[in-house]
Design an enzyme around this catalytic site. Sequence first.
Site, PDB file in Angstrom:
ATOM      1  N   TYR A 104      -1.794   0.013  10.539  1.00  0.00           N
ATOM      2  CA  TYR A 104      -1.985  -0.336   9.129  1.00  0.00           C
ATOM      3  C   TYR A 104      -0.739   0.028   8.320  1.00  0.00           C
ATOM      4  O   TYR A 104      -0.231  -0.787   7.538  1.00  0.00           O
ATOM      5  CB  TYR A 104      -3.207   0.392   8.569  1.00  0.00           C
ATOM      6  CG  TYR A 104      -3.493   0.067   7.123  1.00  0.00           C
ATOM      7  CD1 TYR A 104      -4.012  -1.166   6.754  1.00  0.00           C
ATOM      8  CD2 TYR A 104      -3.234   1.003   6.119  1.00  0.00           C
ATOM      9  CE1 TYR A 104      -4.267  -1.474   5.421  1.00  0.00           C
ATOM     10  CE2 TYR A 104      -3.483   0.710   4.790  1.00  0.00           C
ATOM     11  CZ  TYR A 104      -3.999  -0.526   4.453  1.00  0.00           C
ATOM     12  OH  TYR A 104      -4.241  -0.833   3.130  1.00  0.00           O
ATOM     13  N   SER A 145       0.838  -1.197   0.000  1.00  0.00           N
ATOM     14  CA  SER A 145       0.000   0.000   0.000  1.00  0.00           C
ATOM     15  C   SER A 145       0.871   1.244   0.000  1.00  0.00           C
ATOM     16  O   SER A 145       2.021   1.214   0.475  1.00  0.00           O
ATOM     17  CB  SER A 145      -0.903   0.020   1.238  1.00  0.00           C
ATOM     18  OG  SER A 145      -1.575   1.267   1.371  1.00  0.00           O
TER      19      SER A 145
END
Length: 301
Positions: free
Chosen positions: A161, A148
């Site tokens: 995250y 990501s």
Amino acid sequence: MRIPFTGPVADKHRRVVLVTGAGSGIGRAISLRQTAAGDIVIATDIDLAAAGRTAQLAGANCHPYPLDVRDPEQWQQVTDEVIDRFGVPDILVNNAGIALGGAFLDQTAADWEKIMSINVYGVVHGCKIVGSKMVDSGRPGHIVVIASGAAWTPNRVAPSYSTSKAAALMIAESLRTELAPRNIGVSAVCPGVTRTQLATNATLITGEASSTEEFRADFAQAQARYSFATPDMVARAVQRAIRFNLAIVPVNFDATLAWVLHRLSPGLMRQICSIPTMKLAENAARVAAQRVPASIAFHRD
């Protein structure tokens, strides 16, 4: 002899492709694209019914399997079944992941264990179990890790995250150096904000439960309207990574900007990322979902 700048399995036909988290979003888009390219796709998901729907959409060469990526025994079982039926996978796409939002001091050890068990150890189990079969087979292969743009953005709203995606990115980079002599490519594909169900299914740690659910709804609407990428854009990036054996592939504008800023000035990147707080994120999501006209969006269905 392989043409320079092409991946180990770029020219192979009817490849066996194992995709995790294939029941929706990016995983489904990857499964559809690889099936359309003539590959045999193993669509795995913790929700077998969702994987089955992906298989129905993709056609006869897409096969659903249940898989909880946190469980190495399930990984071993699925891998053995796939090998018995189709042969050693040529391509592994580690896509399954979850999101967790909340300030660092508000997240518990259990929160960290949950996200790491999927976003990091799910990748570790897949790369180790399927990757070892690739090596043992002696044939070319390719492993893709869906990381990501968050891997390059230290922040106050989703530190666990970002940490998990940074770890996934480093797994891919490290494994790439190890498996290159075995003619197995490894790529990290790094989307920015993408129109998926990630926000809807995310764990959000805010003040009150009612506030959390309102934030989730607003966040999901904002993600759907204003994300820079669609799942199919990520699926196309996966195909590029496999075709050209690319090490790191930022997918869309925000991920590319994060990558560039992180490379040029980590200090500036930290300063920028220190601005948003959970409260600001809640307010921004509320304004985007409730006050900005729905006609103003990056995507339209």
